[in-house]
Design a protein around this motif. Structure first.
Motif, PDB file in Angstrom:
ATOM      1  N   LEU A 305       0.814  -1.231   0.000  1.00  0.00           N
ATOM      2  CA  LEU A 305       0.000   0.000   0.000  1.00  0.00           C
ATOM      3  C   LEU A 305       0.841   1.273   0.000  1.00  0.00           C
ATOM      4  CD1 LEU A 305      -2.994  -0.607   2.470  1.00  0.00           C
ATOM      5  CD2 LEU A 305      -3.163   0.011   0.062  1.00  0.00           C
ATOM      6  N   LYS A 306       2.137   1.131   0.197  1.00  0.00           N
ATOM      7  CA  LYS A 306       3.022   2.302   0.322  1.00  0.00           C
ATOM      8  C   LYS A 306       2.798   3.276  -0.831  1.00  0.00           C
ATOM      9  CE  LYS A 306       7.084   1.455   2.734  1.00  0.00           C
ATOM     10  NZ  LYS A 306       8.309   0.693   2.737  1.00  0.00           N
ATOM     11  N   GLY A 307       2.475   4.529  -0.504  1.00  0.00           N
ATOM     12  CA  GLY A 307       2.332   5.562  -1.538  1.00  0.00           C
ATOM     13  C   GLY A 307       1.063   5.441  -2.374  1.00  0.00           C
ATOM     14  N   LYS A 308       0.172   4.526  -2.009  1.00  0.00           N
ATOM     15  CA  LYS A 308      -1.063   4.355  -2.799  1.00  0.00           C
ATOM     16  C   LYS A 308      -2.262   4.865  -2.005  1.00  0.00           C
ATOM     17  CE  LYS A 308       0.606   0.558  -5.539  1.00  0.00           C
ATOM     18  NZ  LYS A 308       1.064  -0.759  -5.167  1.00  0.00           N
ATOM     19  N   GLU A 309      -3.417   4.894  -2.659  1.00  0.00           N
ATOM     20  CA  GLU A 309      -4.608   5.375  -1.972  1.00  0.00           C
ATOM     21  C   GLU A 309      -5.807   4.487  -2.319  1.00  0.00           C
ATOM     22  OE1 GLU A 309      -6.787   9.612  -1.648  1.00  0.00           O
ATOM     23  OE2 GLU A 309      -4.725   9.659  -2.394  1.00  0.00           O
ATOM     24  N   VAL A 310      -6.582   4.150  -1.317  1.00  0.00           N
ATOM     25  CA  VAL A 310      -7.786   3.337  -1.548  1.00  0.00           C
ATOM     26  C   VAL A 310      -8.801   4.183  -2.324  1.00  0.00           C
ATOM     27  CG1 VAL A 310      -9.716   2.139  -0.400  1.00  0.00           C
ATOM     28  CG2 VAL A 310      -7.390   1.936   0.515  1.00  0.00           C
ATOM     29  N   ALA A 311      -9.408   3.593  -3.341  1.00  0.00           N
ATOM     30  CA  ALA A 311     -10.338   4.324  -4.211  1.00  0.00           C
ATOM     31  C   ALA A 311     -11.558   4.825  -3.444  1.00  0.00           C
ATOM     32  CB  ALA A 311     -10.794   3.405  -5.339  1.00  0.00           C
ATOM     33  N   GLU A 312     -12.101   5.930  -3.895  1.00  0.00           N
ATOM     34  CA  GLU A 312     -13.323   6.461  -3.299  1.00  0.00           C
ATOM     35  C   GLU A 312     -14.463   5.470  -3.569  1.00  0.00           C
ATOM     36  OE1 GLU A 312     -13.497  10.726  -4.181  1.00  0.00           O
ATOM     37  OE2 GLU A 312     -15.615  10.518  -3.579  1.00  0.00           O
ATOM     38  N   GLY A 313     -15.286   5.261  -2.589  1.00  0.00           N
ATOM     39  CA  GLY A 313     -16.397   4.315  -2.799  1.00  0.00           C
ATOM     40  C   GLY A 313     -16.021   2.877  -2.468  1.00  0.00           C
ATOM     41  N   THR A 314     -14.738   2.664  -2.109  1.00  0.00           N
ATOM     42  CA  THR A 314     -14.303   1.322  -1.711  1.00  0.00           C
ATOM     43  C   THR A 314     -13.736   1.405  -0.300  1.00  0.00           C
ATOM     44  OG1 THR A 314     -13.741   0.774  -3.985  1.00  0.00           O
ATOM     45  CG2 THR A 314     -12.755  -0.607  -2.288  1.00  0.00           C
ATOM     46  N   ALA A 328       1.946  -3.829  14.987  1.00  0.00           N
ATOM     47  CA  ALA A 328       1.973  -3.051  13.729  1.00  0.00           C
ATOM     48  C   ALA A 328       2.144  -1.561  14.023  1.00  0.00           C
ATOM     49  CB  ALA A 328       0.690  -3.298  12.943  1.00  0.00           C
ATOM     50  N   ASP A 329       1.518  -1.098  15.126  1.00  0.00           N
ATOM     51  CA  ASP A 329       1.688   0.326  15.513  1.00  0.00           C
ATOM     52  C   ASP A 329       3.156   0.626  15.743  1.00  0.00           C
ATOM     53  OD1 ASP A 329      -1.051   0.437  15.549  1.00  0.00           O
ATOM     54  OD2 ASP A 329      -1.256   0.512  17.732  1.00  0.00           O
ATOM     55  N   ARG A 330       3.801  -0.268  16.502  1.00  0.00           N
ATOM     56  CA  ARG A 330       5.200  -0.014  16.890  1.00  0.00           C
ATOM     57  C   ARG A 330       6.142  -0.103  15.692  1.00  0.00           C
ATOM     58  NH1 ARG A 330       3.841  -2.711  21.631  1.00  0.00           N
ATOM     59  NH2 ARG A 330       4.809  -4.676  21.062  1.00  0.00           N
ATOM     60  N   ARG A 331       5.783  -0.922  14.734  1.00  0.00           N
ATOM     61  CA  ARG A 331       6.686  -1.092  13.579  1.00  0.00           C
ATOM     62  C   ARG A 331       6.389  -0.115  12.442  1.00  0.00           C
ATOM     63  NH1 ARG A 331       7.414  -7.617  12.972  1.00  0.00           N
ATOM     64  NH2 ARG A 331       8.136  -8.004  15.088  1.00  0.00           N
ATOM     65  N   GLY A 332       5.385   0.734  12.627  1.00  0.00           N
ATOM     66  CA  GLY A 332       5.083   1.748  11.605  1.00  0.00           C
ATOM     67  C   GLY A 332       4.161   1.262  10.491  1.00  0.00           C
ATOM     68  N   TYR A 333       3.717   0.012  10.538  1.00  0.00           N
ATOM     69  CA  TYR A 333       2.847  -0.496   9.464  1.00  0.00           C
ATOM     70  C   TYR A 333       1.471   0.178   9.516  1.00  0.00           C
ATOM     71  CZ  TYR A 333       6.246  -4.346   9.660  1.00  0.00           C
ATOM     72  OH  TYR A 333       7.390  -5.093   9.688  1.00  0.00           O
ATOM     73  N   THR A 334       1.008   0.435  10.738  1.00  0.00           N
ATOM     74  CA  THR A 334      -0.330   1.035  10.894  1.00  0.00           C
ATOM     75  C   THR A 334      -0.383   2.375  10.178  1.00  0.00           C
ATOM     76  OG1 THR A 334      -0.545  -0.050  13.025  1.00  0.00           O
ATOM     77  CG2 THR A 334      -2.027   1.799  12.617  1.00  0.00           C
ATOM     78  N   GLU A 335       0.646   3.187  10.381  1.00  0.00           N
ATOM     79  CA  GLU A 335       0.670   4.520   9.775  1.00  0.00           C
ATOM     80  C   GLU A 335       0.587   4.406   8.248  1.00  0.00           C
ATOM     81  OE1 GLU A 335       4.002   6.754  11.211  1.00  0.00           O
ATOM     82  OE2 GLU A 335       3.321   8.539  10.128  1.00  0.00           O
ATOM     83  N   THR A 336       1.399   3.529   7.676  1.00  0.00           N
ATOM     84  CA  THR A 336       1.407   3.375   6.215  1.00  0.00           C
ATOM     85  C   THR A 336       0.038   2.927   5.715  1.00  0.00           C
ATOM     86  OG1 THR A 336       3.667   2.612   6.434  1.00  0.00           O
ATOM     87  CG2 THR A 336       2.633   2.231   4.313  1.00  0.00           C
ATOM     88  N   ILE A 337      -0.545   1.955   6.414  1.00  0.00           N
ATOM     89  CA  ILE A 337      -1.835   1.389   5.982  1.00  0.00           C
ATOM     90  C   ILE A 337      -2.944   2.440   6.099  1.00  0.00           C
ATOM     91  CG2 ILE A 337      -3.600  -0.302   6.684  1.00  0.00           C
ATOM     92  CD1 ILE A 337      -1.213  -2.257   7.221  1.00  0.00           C
ATOM     93  N   GLU A 338      -2.938   3.183   7.222  1.00  0.00           N
ATOM     94  CA  GLU A 338      -4.005   4.171   7.417  1.00  0.00           C
ATOM     95  C   GLU A 338      -3.816   5.393   6.516  1.00  0.00           C
ATOM     96  OE1 GLU A 338      -5.612   2.832  11.786  1.00  0.00           O
ATOM     97  OE2 GLU A 338      -4.311   4.610  11.721  1.00  0.00           O
ATOM     98  N   GLN A 339      -2.570   5.732   6.236  1.00  0.00           N
ATOM     99  CA  GLN A 339      -2.325   6.860   5.317  1.00  0.00           C
ATOM    100  C   GLN A 339      -2.902   6.578   3.928  1.00  0.00           C
ATOM    101  OE1 GLN A 339       1.842   7.823   5.291  1.00  0.00           O
ATOM    102  NE2 GLN A 339       1.596   9.281   6.977  1.00  0.00           N
ATOM    103  N   ALA A 340      -2.922   5.300   3.570  1.00  0.00           N
ATOM    104  CA  ALA A 340      -3.466   4.926   2.257  1.00  0.00           C
ATOM    105  C   ALA A 340      -4.994   4.900   2.266  1.00  0.00           C
ATOM    106  CB  ALA A 340      -2.921   3.562   1.854  1.00  0.00           C
TER     107      ALA A 340
END
Ligand code: F3S
Length: 398
Positions: A305-314, A328-340
């Motif tokens: 998901l890095k640098g990508k964005e979930v489509a509107e409506g999905t 995942a919070d501690r390893r930074g995965y949460t941030e990347t996933i939620e940013q997308a």
């Protein structure tokens, strides 16, 4: 069924309401299945946690038991109907959340660990080889019997709770050697290249083995995530929460190779995909984590998901245990996933959350997820993590 003095006292109500109810349930089960006695269990895993499935009658039943019922062994919970901390984010109504919280409160009073995951073996409820346990989530029961080599029947919610209050379960079914003998040899001659292929394999073996216990050969290696996916699928589409996989299942080498045999070829795997996948292009929900995502899967999702964005409506849900999410919070995965724009769905999953009518279509890595989502009237697509992430970003299955 033989009862000890203490068990008889429980049955007579001398040790309180929950103990009496539990002994009534265990004795009835033991009598039905011809158990000779009760055996100690090392742990319990309780399904039937979502208000969506339990309703008010279930809540009342749990509240009654919680008056004086306290678990005697390590007891963990299956997914609930919502993320217990972040339910608004998943579009859960206040009314539903209030009822779900009452259910969780009842389980807390009983002394149960509020783990809310179908992968208890990843968060500390890990039985030993040969240990008797009383688990109810079918994928976890299959994993416990077939990957760990522990022994459990597929308990219902009430019988698991009863085992937790008594610390014992009737000795019948898969607790006994004679009922754990494989009776069909499954020769796998197919290549498995992505996670969802293991769900497809579970579909094929579940159907081909019918109600028999499989002895599976031809698989050279299997990772934990692949095994948990296979366990979920094989018991959803088949009947037995136990298989032997040569080189994987502890003690498989001591079991006889059954005479009856079936084979699994590449064309069977393709046919499984054809049956599981519907004709649908627009994807409204992407949900991965059936069974709940491991930290390794979360890391892969973050990378994809890095640098990508979930489509509107999905919407894109990552279903996992709270323990894995904290990591995942501690390893930074949460941030990347939620940013997308993806969301964590901790403590819950696509089958037990109240999703009926909210989404018309689903993409997932899980054959079991497709089975239950179809019951929720969704059209389904199954594929790799990469294909699911792509579907989330495009809003389409291509
Ligand atoms: Fe777990 Fe729900 Fe799938 S309980 S195995 S994520 S249907």
């Amino acid at each position: 069924m033989y009862l000890t003095k203490d068990e008889e006292r429980m049955l007579n109500g001398e040790m309180g309401y929950a103990a009496r109810k539990s002994m009534e349930i265990l004795r009835a089960l033991g009598d039905i299945y011809g158990a000779d006695l009760l055996i100690k269990v090392g742990s319990v895993q309780v399904a039937g946690v979502s208000y969506h499935n339990l309703g008010d009658a279930g809540l009342e039943f749990l509240n009654e038991l919680a008056r004086d019922g306290r678990v005697k062994v390590l007891t963990t919970l299956n997914p609930a109907g919502m993320d217990l901390e972040n339910w608004q984010n998943l579009g859960i109504s206040e009314d539903f959340a209030a009822k779900q919280n009452l259910i969780i409160d009842a389980f807390k009073r009983m002394g149960i660990l509020i783990s809310c995951t179908c992968t208890p073996y990843l968060i500390g409820n890990l039985p030993r080889f040969g240990e008797h346990v009383a688990w109810s989530e079918s994928s976890a029961v299959t994993f416990a019997n077939s990957v760990i080599g522990a022994r459990t029947n597929r308990e219902g919610g009430p019988s698991a709770l009863a085992a937790a209050f008594v610390g014992k379960t009737p000795r019948y079914g898969l607790h006994l050697d004679e009922n754990r003998v494989p009776n069909v040899h499954v020769k796998v001659n197919a290549s498995l290249t992505k996670l969802s292929d293991w769900g497809a394999l579970g579909y094929v073996i579940g159907k081909k083995a019918e109600n028999k216990i499989s002895y599976i050969t031809g698989i050279k290696e299997a990772e934990l995530d692949e095994l948990k996916s296979f366990c979920a699928s094989v018991v959803t589409y088949g009947a037995q929460p136990l298989f032997y996989m040569q080189g994987i299942t502890p003690g498989a080498e001591n079991q006889p190779l059954p005479r009856e045999s079936v084979t699994v070829e590449d064309r069977d795997i393709k046919e499984a995909y054809d049956n599981i996948n519907d004709q649908v292009t627009d994807i409204e929900l992407v949900c991965v984590g059936c069974p709940h995502c491991s930290i390794k899967e979360i890391a892969e999702i973050a990378e994809l998901l890095k640098g990508k964005e979930v489509a509107e409506g999905t919407e894109f849900w990552v279903a996992t245990s709270r323990t894995a999410k904290q990591l995942a919070d501690r390893r930074g995965y949460t941030e990347t996933i939620e940013q997308a724009g993806a969301k964590f769905a901790c403590d819950t999953c696509m089958a037990v959350a109240p999703l009926k009518g909210r989404f018309k279509s689903l993409a997932t890595t899980s054959a079991k997820g497709c089975f239950y989502s179809r019951q929720n009237k969704m059209l389904t697509k199954m594929g790799s993590l990469r294909e699911c992430v792509e579907a989330a970003v495009k809003g389409q299955w291509t």
